[in-house]
Design an enzyme around this catalytic site. Structure first.
Site, PDB file in Angstrom:
ATOM      1  N   LYS A 251      -0.217  -9.721  -1.526  1.00 28.29           N
ATOM      2  CA  LYS A 251       0.312  -9.633  -0.164  1.00 28.29           C
ATOM      3  C   LYS A 251       0.064 -10.923   0.610  1.00 28.29           C
ATOM      4  O   LYS A 251       0.915 -11.359   1.391  1.00 28.29           O
ATOM      5  CB  LYS A 251      -0.313  -8.447   0.571  1.00 28.29           C
ATOM      6  CG  LYS A 251       0.139  -7.096   0.028  1.00 28.29           C
ATOM      7  CD  LYS A 251      -0.490  -5.951   0.793  1.00 28.29           C
ATOM      8  CE  LYS A 251      -0.006  -4.604   0.270  1.00 28.29           C
ATOM      9  NZ  LYS A 251      -0.621  -3.473   1.002  1.00 28.29           N
TER      10      LYS A 251
ATOM     11  N   LYS B  88       7.684   2.176   0.051  1.00 31.46           N
ATOM     12  CA  LYS B  88       8.270   2.460   1.365  1.00 31.46           C
ATOM     13  C   LYS B  88       8.320   1.228   2.250  1.00 31.46           C
ATOM     14  O   LYS B  88       9.061   1.195   3.226  1.00 31.46           O
ATOM     15  CB  LYS B  88       7.495   3.586   2.056  1.00 31.46           C
ATOM     16  CG  LYS B  88       6.024   3.323   2.302  1.00 31.46           C
ATOM     17  CD  LYS B  88       5.357   4.529   2.925  1.00 31.46           C
ATOM     18  CE  LYS B  88       3.864   4.305   3.142  1.00 31.46           C
ATOM     19  NZ  LYS B  88       3.130   4.108   1.877  1.00 31.46           N
TER      20      LYS B  88
ATOM     21  N   LYS C 137       7.839  -0.932  -8.297  1.00 33.90           N
ATOM     22  CA  LYS C 137       7.615   0.387  -7.716  1.00 33.90           C
ATOM     23  C   LYS C 137       8.550   0.634  -6.535  1.00 33.90           C
ATOM     24  O   LYS C 137       8.893  -0.281  -5.791  1.00 33.90           O
ATOM     25  CB  LYS C 137       6.149   0.467  -7.254  1.00 33.90           C
ATOM     26  CG  LYS C 137       5.725   1.770  -6.624  1.00 33.90           C
ATOM     27  CD  LYS C 137       4.263   1.680  -6.210  1.00 33.90           C
ATOM     28  CE  LYS C 137       3.830   2.881  -5.402  1.00 33.90           C
ATOM     29  NZ  LYS C 137       2.425   2.762  -4.943  1.00 33.90           N
TER      30      LYS C 137
END
Length: 337
Positions: A112, A200, A197
């Protein structure tokens, strides 16, 4: 009774992956077999750039969808993380036990932080330390088990290390938890990138089926799912990730087995059609219950208020004990009048 803790982060609209990989098991299994706590971990949503109003909106939506998916406040404790101060209280104490090296070895932090730097943004300190907050989420309740996807297993290992280290240095205070990883549909992959993956927080909307997508939207997304070279339908996760993803989703929705289902199909088109219809049917009761709950916001607010009260009562004695153990002076009580 085994105590289970798990959380979901309100950084985006909840997806089919969230439901098949976690929420469905929480409702069907975990809340019935254990003393289960489920938390919307809104503090974790602050570790990256965010819109405050959107975080509030998504927090409420996540709680409502957890109820719509079948969580029963009579069987489990559902609450919002920031409504229970003990999470933040314990997080700082555990930061005094964790090391800088441990934080920087976390795979999610490295990934990240690298993406944030590529965008020209600055990396928030909270992104580095949020695994400690996650550890506080778990340890505050004496959880025995933490159902997580395999991408979060490293954080549970850190939690175990911090609990053991604290107990050795300052006396037995924390239960050492273990991660439990679902074996079926633990990772639903992005329909447009079946090697990634279905997250969301992803920006690739066409590859993500959201729980509140209308049926026609679901059908369109599945119909456009990336498949693989070749025409035969075989289950091969490494060689045919696109077809494998569709077969795994179909299996998770229907209770079948991906390899066995593959033999029933002679074309990608029919596989996509059946997968889309299976997803639509699985999500239909969730969407219907969500509509009912949105029409009665007072019920959801009551569940969250009661859940926070229950969670606070469970967490406070252990967090107070951790404060005493590490050397903090207890507050002076008010003098009797």
């Amino acid at each position: 009774m085994t105590r289970v803790f798990s959380g979901i982060k309100p950084t985006g609209h909840l997806t089919l992956g969230n439901y098949l990989g976690a929420m469905r098991q929480w409702a069907a299994v975990d809340q019935h077999r254990s003393d289960a706590l489920f938390c919307v971990v809104d503090l974790h949503a602050l570790t990256v750039d965010h819109d405050p109003a959107r975080v509030r909106r998504l927090s409420r939506q996540a709680a409502t969808l957890l109820l719509a998916a079948g969580l029963d406040p009579e069987l489990c404790t559902l609450f919002i993380q920031s409504h229970v101060d003990e999470h933040a209280r314990l997080s700082y104490v555990l930061e005094c036990v964790a090391t800088d090296g441990e934080m920087r070895r976390m795979i999610q932090y490295r990934e990240k932080a690298a993406r944030e730097r590529e965008r020209g943004g600055s990396v928030r300190l909270s992104l580095l330390t949020y695994p400690v907050l996650m550890a506080a989420d778990i340890l505050a309740y004496g959880a025995d088990e933490v159902p997580v996807g395999d991408d979060q297993a490293q954080h549970v290992e850190l939690t175990r290390d911090l609990a053991v280290r604290f107990n050795q240095r300052y006396g037995g205070t924390f239960v050492v938890p273990r991660a439990t990883v679902p074996t079926v549909a633990a990772r639903v992959m992005n329909l447009q990138d079946p090697t990634s993956k279905m997250g969301k927080s992803d920006d690739s909307g066409p590859g993500i089926v959201y729980l509140l997508d209308e049926p026609e939207v679901v059908r369109k997304k599945v119909a456009r799912a990336v498949t693989d070279s070749g025409r035969d339908v075989v289950y091969d996760r490494e060689g045919r990730p696109g077809v494998a993803n569709l077969l795994e989703v179909l299996a998770a929705c229907t209770g079948g087995e991906p390899g066995a289902l593959a033999g029933a199909y002679g074309s990608y088109g029919q596989l996509k059609k059946d997968t889309a219809e299976a997803v639509v049917e699985v999500l239909r009761p969730v969407r219907a219950r969500h509509r009912e709950l949105c029409a009665d916001p007072g019920f959801v607010e009551g569940v969250l208020r009661t859940g926070a009260e229950k969670a606070r009562a469970m967490a406070r004695p252990r967090v107070d004990a951790a404060y005493r153990a590490i050397g903090l002076l207890p507050p002076v009580p008010n003098a009797a009048r």
